[in-house]
Scaffold this active site. Structure first.
Site, PDB file in Angstrom:
ATOM      1  N   CYS A 128     -17.776  14.361  16.358  1.00 44.00           N
ATOM      2  CA  CYS A 128     -18.715  15.347  15.809  1.00 44.00           C
ATOM      3  C   CYS A 128     -19.422  14.857  14.552  1.00 44.00           C
ATOM      4  O   CYS A 128     -20.648  14.741  14.528  1.00 44.00           O
ATOM      5  CB  CYS A 128     -17.994  16.661  15.512  1.00 44.00           C
ATOM      6  SG  CYS A 128     -17.488  17.582  16.969  1.00 44.00           S
ATOM      7  N   ILE A 129     -18.656  14.581  13.506  1.00 44.24           N
ATOM      8  CA  ILE A 129     -19.260  14.303  12.202  1.00 44.24           C
ATOM      9  C   ILE A 129     -20.156  13.055  12.222  1.00 44.24           C
ATOM     10  O   ILE A 129     -21.225  13.067  11.609  1.00 44.24           O
ATOM     11  CB  ILE A 129     -18.173  14.203  11.117  1.00 44.24           C
ATOM     12  CG1 ILE A 129     -17.493  15.566  10.953  1.00 44.24           C
ATOM     13  CG2 ILE A 129     -18.765  13.774   9.775  1.00 44.24           C
ATOM     14  CD1 ILE A 129     -16.335  15.575   9.988  1.00 44.24           C
TER      15      ILE A 129
END
Length: 288
Positions: A128-129
């Site tokens: 995600c990040i």
């Protein structure tokens, strides 16, 4: 497809978007007690989506649309990515000025307002990040807006594996050894502690860079028995005696199951990228 068949959203079917919120390895926050954001195509879609999730989750946060719900996720991950980039840049600055960045952060975190501690590391990982902010950057470029914070933070975070390799090289130089030919043992290849996920893990970049410099690289990770890198299979090795035989041990992922006292007692040289050895004092420890 539903609407092409003559059905209408909010009347005949109900469509919502609810972004994933998970923190793998976090014992405090699980699915049931993480507030759930949900946004529907219509107001009725949102109402029914919130009702559905409220059957099993403690808190549901309805928002006005699917677009708002998706932007919530992008903001959350971009917030983390940019702040990690900021603290990684602070680590680079402190390193050049001979200041312990971990002590700086610990002291700053005592401020009861206006500050949230983030911590430097060997780079960003996960699904995600490292990804979501660049999707947001791509979308904003389509709207004619340049996401400068995202691009800059991405560059800084992307340079951290190179910085770690430079720290390893400098640490070896300090004991009159070249990086080429040295035996480097990596502790932890998962992208964060106490999980088995290696997606986008900075450890993979570090191993790749070290091998390109001619180092002999091995690793230990109780959660990751093997990895495939550069078309080659690598297998996790027992921490001892390999750590004692290595020219340098590098802590990349600070799993709590590692016996750090034993590592410090046996290893010849240690580069700690996670401040896992903050309670230890030894000349053979080199901190990020």
């Amino acid at each position: 497809k539903f609407e092409a068949a003559g059905l209408k959203a909010g009347v005949d079917f109900f469509l919502c978007f609810s972004p994933e919120r998970v923190d793998p390895g976090n014992p405090r926050f699980q699915t049931a007690n993480i507030p759930k954001v949900v946004g529907g195509v219509t107001e009725e879609c949102t109402r029914l989506g919130a009702l559905f999730y409220s059957q099993s989750l403690e808190t549901v946060v309805p928002v006005s649309s699917t677009r708002v719900a998706e932007m919530v996720k992008l903001l959350e991950n971009t917030f983390r990515m940019i702040n990690i980039g900021l603290v990684n840049e602070m680590a680079l600055m402190c390193d050049h000025m001979g200041i312990n960045v971990w002590e700086v952060i610990e002291a700053a975190a005592t401020k009861p307002f206006g500050f949230m501690p983030f911590y430097p590391g060997p780079g960003l990982g996960g699904h995600c990040i490292p990804v979501d902010p660049f999707y947001l950057s791509w979308k904003t470029r389509q709207a004619g807006i340049e996401a400068r914070f995202i691009e800059l933070a991405g560059y800084i975070n992307g340079q951290m594996p190179h910085f770690v390799v430079a720290k390893i090289q400098d640490a070896l130089n300090g004991v009159r050894k070249p990086l080429r030919g040295s035996r480097i043992h990596i502790l932890g290849v998962a992208y964060k502690r106490n999980i088995d996920d290696v997606r986008e893990s900075p450890a993979l970049d570090i191993i790749h860079l070290l091998r390109n410099h001619g180092a002999q690289v091995s690793y230990s990770d109780p959660f990751v028995p093997h990895i495939r890198l550069d078309h080659q299979e690598l297998f996790s090795e027992d921490l001892f005696p390999v750590a004692a035989e290595a020219d340098c041990v590098v802590i990349v992922t600070d799993h709590t199951s590692f016996d750090y006292a034993d590592v410090v007692s046996r290893a010849n040289l240690i580069v700690d990228t996670r401040n896992a050895l903050k309670t230890f004092s030894s000349e053979k420890i080199v901190r990020l």
